[in-house]
Design an enzyme around this catalytic site. Structure first.
Site, PDB file in Angstrom:
ATOM      1  N   GLU A 127       0.709  -1.264   0.085  1.00  0.00           N
ATOM      2  CA  GLU A 127      -0.089   0.112  -0.146  1.00  0.00           C
ATOM      3  C   GLU A 127       0.889   1.322  -0.167  1.00  0.00           C
ATOM      4  OE1 GLU A 127      -2.824  -0.535   3.351  1.00  0.00           O
ATOM      5  OE2 GLU A 127      -3.606  -2.408   2.249  1.00  0.00           O
ATOM      6  N   ASN A 169       2.051  -5.088  -3.079  1.00  0.00           N
ATOM      7  CA  ASN A 169       0.747  -5.479  -2.923  1.00  0.00           C
ATOM      8  C   ASN A 169      -0.082  -4.401  -2.679  1.00  0.00           C
ATOM      9  OD1 ASN A 169      -1.304  -7.603  -2.147  1.00  0.00           O
ATOM     10  ND2 ASN A 169      -1.193  -6.881  -0.064  1.00  0.00           N
ATOM     11  N   HIS A 206     -10.310  -6.023  -2.617  1.00  0.00           N
ATOM     12  CA  HIS A 206     -11.425  -5.676  -1.671  1.00  0.00           C
ATOM     13  C   HIS A 206     -12.609  -5.000  -2.358  1.00  0.00           C
ATOM     14  CE1 HIS A 206      -9.251  -6.875   1.744  1.00  0.00           C
ATOM     15  NE2 HIS A 206      -8.232  -6.123   1.402  1.00  0.00           N
TER      16      HIS A 206
HETATM   17  O1  G3I Z   1      -5.665  -8.130  18.707  1.00  0.00           O
HETATM   18  C1  G3I Z   1      -6.153  -6.831  19.424  1.00  0.00           C
HETATM   19  C2  G3I Z   1      -6.675  -6.818  20.596  1.00  0.00           C
HETATM   20  O2  G3I Z   1      -6.050  -7.424  21.747  1.00  0.00           O
HETATM   21  C3  G3I Z   1      -7.272  -5.459  21.160  1.00  0.00           C
HETATM   22  O3  G3I Z   1      -7.940  -5.461  22.019  1.00  0.00           O
HETATM   23  C4  G3I Z   1      -8.031  -4.867  19.861  1.00  0.00           C
HETATM   24  C5  G3I Z   1      -8.588  -3.568  20.220  1.00  0.00           C
HETATM   25  O4  G3I Z   1      -8.549  -2.625  19.022  1.00  0.00           O
HETATM   26  O5  G3I Z   1      -7.179  -4.764  18.808  1.00  0.00           O
HETATM   27  C6  G3I Z   1      -6.833  -6.237  18.452  1.00  0.00           C
HETATM   28  O6  G3I Z   1      -5.990  -5.894  17.107  1.00  0.00           O
HETATM   29  C7  G3I Z   1      -6.701  -5.570  16.002  1.00  0.00           C
HETATM   30  C8  G3I Z   1      -6.305  -6.860  15.016  1.00  0.00           C
HETATM   31  O7  G3I Z   1      -6.732  -6.336  13.889  1.00  0.00           O
HETATM   32  C9  G3I Z   1      -6.718  -8.073  15.441  1.00  0.00           C
HETATM   33  O8  G3I Z   1      -8.247  -8.206  15.505  1.00  0.00           O
HETATM   34  C10 G3I Z   1      -6.173  -4.298  15.628  1.00  0.00           C
HETATM   35  O9  G3I Z   1      -6.831  -3.352  16.651  1.00  0.00           O
HETATM   36  C11 G3I Z   1      -6.697  -3.906  14.240  1.00  0.00           C
HETATM   37  O10 G3I Z   1      -6.118  -2.904  13.645  1.00  0.00           O
HETATM   38  C12 G3I Z   1      -6.430  -5.192  13.294  1.00  0.00           C
HETATM   39  O11 G3I Z   1      -6.913  -4.919  12.085  1.00  0.00           O
HETATM   40  C13 G3I Z   1      -6.325  -5.617  11.004  1.00  0.00           C
HETATM   41  C14 G3I Z   1      -6.017  -4.624   9.988  1.00  0.00           C
HETATM   42  O12 G3I Z   1      -5.390  -5.093   8.744  1.00  0.00           O
HETATM   43  C15 G3I Z   1      -4.914  -3.538  10.680  1.00  0.00           C
HETATM   44  O13 G3I Z   1      -4.531  -2.563   9.502  1.00  0.00           O
HETATM   45  C16 G3I Z   1      -7.209  -6.548  10.470  1.00  0.00           C
HETATM   46  O14 G3I Z   1      -7.360  -7.682  11.104  1.00  0.00           O
HETATM   47  C17 G3I Z   1      -6.540  -7.270   8.995  1.00  0.00           C
HETATM   48  O15 G3I Z   1      -7.530  -7.937   8.531  1.00  0.00           O
HETATM   49  C18 G3I Z   1      -6.349  -5.944   8.115  1.00  0.00           C
HETATM   50  O16 G3I Z   1      -5.768  -6.346   7.049  1.00  0.00           O
HETATM   51  C19 G3I Z   1      -5.441  -5.351   6.067  1.00  0.00           C
HETATM   52  C20 G3I Z   1      -4.061  -6.045   5.361  1.00  0.00           C
HETATM   53  O17 G3I Z   1      -3.134  -6.276   6.068  1.00  0.00           O
HETATM   54  C21 G3I Z   1      -3.588  -4.919   4.204  1.00  0.00           C
HETATM   55  N1  G3I Z   1      -4.835  -4.648   3.226  1.00  0.00           N
HETATM   56  C22 G3I Z   1      -6.066  -4.265   3.746  1.00  0.00           C
HETATM   57  C23 G3I Z   1      -6.599  -5.110   4.882  1.00  0.00           C
HETATM   58  C24 G3I Z   1      -7.979  -4.841   5.418  1.00  0.00           C
HETATM   59  O18 G3I Z   1      -7.718  -3.783   6.375  1.00  0.00           O
END
Ligand code: G3I
Length: 304
Positions: A127, A169, A206
């Site tokens: 990105e 990517n 997406h």
């Molecule tokens: O695990 C913690 C938890 O302990 C905490 O209480 C909670 C509170 O916010 O956060 C949890 O972590 C989260 C994590 O996902 C696991 O669920 C993060 O806040 C959250 O930011 C994170 O989001 C991920 C995101 O990338 C981060 O940018 C998504 O799961 C994941 O699907 C998403 O994936 C991205 C790709 O890497 C890149 N392309 C876009 C795609 C979708 O956004």
């Protein structure tokens, strides 16, 4: 074939899913993963904040849980991601200039070296281009270290793991007419002409309730530069036959281009998706039942 992975394999491709280490204790989830998929991407566990929470201190425990699950079952592993403006650990967010550049090189080198031989493809840079009409780079602390930061990351990754396919990517590079797509295309063209090591472009894919009409063109044009294309984070809004038709189109577009080597969906059940509950964009419902979209993909893989 009777599963996504087996059917894709018959077409010389893989079919993967993003996996969260925290869900590997959920038997419904794991049964679907093991039955249907032959590639995995760590949804968060290999990102910069996860693997280097303190500078110079690397943690691979959760990434390893996913790698071990996959390799024990003959699944491939896509690495995601070595360099990104987001999901940086706090110490890196506060860095700039030559210190940041050195930290980036060290991070890419250490993580790619650790997983050498276990990861078949890395999203080296994620990105890095801006949305909108400019077609240029996104502003970030990494970009401000100099425009060459992306090629430095790719060269570092190649040295650390010469056997891995190295991908750029991004999202919203699915439509050929988008300025962002054109910007990435020019970068890949430039890298190929100057011998910067790049093997692949990842189209995150997406999608809302429609697929760009020129999606196949995008795949064909990148492939014609001499790189593979991987559909890396597929999820599609909507439901029922509309969602199924869109999944069919994406699958057919990949199968139509020899260099489109595989598809990864960004999660398994709708309830595992980062888009849930706003959207239910995946192939299995929250109970693990196959949706119409699943059947459309499976049939497309077997027909194509
Ligand atoms: O695990 C913690 C938890 O302990 C905490 O209480 C909670 C509170 O916010 O956060 C949890 O972590 C989260 C994590 O996902 C696991 O669920 C993060 O806040 C959250 O930011 C994170 O989001 C991920 C995101 O990338 C981060 O940018 C998504 O799961 C994941 O699907 C998403 O994936 C991205 C790709 O890497 C890149 N392309 C876009 C795609 C979708 O956004």
């Amino acid at each position: 074939g009777t599963t996504l992975g087996a059917s894709a394999a018959e077409k010389g491709r893989y079919f993967g899913a993003a996996v969260a280490a925290g869900r590997l204790g959920d038997s419904t989830y794991v049964n679907l993963l093991n039955r249907e998929f032959n590639s995995v991407t760590a949804e968060n566990e290999m990102k910069m904040d996860a693997t280097e929470p303190n500078q110079g201190q690397f943690t691979f425990t959760n990434g390893d849980r996913i790698v071990n699950h996959a390799t024990a079952r003959g699944m491939k592993v896509r690495g995601h991601t070595l360099a990104w403006h987001a999901q940086q650990p706090g110490w890196m967010q506060r860095m700039e200039g030559s210190a940041l550049r050195s930290a980036l090189v060290n991070h890419v080198s250490r993580v790619a070296s650790y997983y050498r031989g276990k990861v078949f493809t890395w999203d080296v840079v994620n990105e890095a281009f801006a949305d909108g009409s400019g077609g240029g780079r996104r502003d970030s602390n990494l970009q401000r270290t100099g425009n060459d930061w992306i090629e430095v990351a790719f060269r570092t990754a190649r040295t650390a793991d010469p056997g891995a396919k190295l991908c750029y990517n991004d999202y919203n590079i699915d439509s050929w007419s988008a300025a962002k797509t054109q910007g990435v295309y020019r970068m890949v063209q430039d890298f190929k002409s100057r011998g910067v090591p790049i093997d692949c472009v990842g189209l995150q894919s997406h999608f809302g309730t429609s697929i760009p009409g020129d999606y196949l063109t995008t795949i064909q044009r990148f492939a014609a530069l001499g790189v593979d294309v991987q559909i890396t984070e597929l999820d599609i809004a909507g439901s029922g036959s509309q969602q199924a038709d869109n999944y069919r189109r994406v699958t057919q577009a990949c199968l139509a281009v020899a260099r489109c080597t595989g598809i990864t969906v960004w999660g398994i059940r709708d309830t595992d998706s980062w888009r849930y509950p706003n959207d239910s964009p995946l192939l299995f419902d929250g109970s693990g039942n196959k949706k119409a979209a699943y059947t459309a993909v499976l049939n497309a893989l077997n027909e194509g």
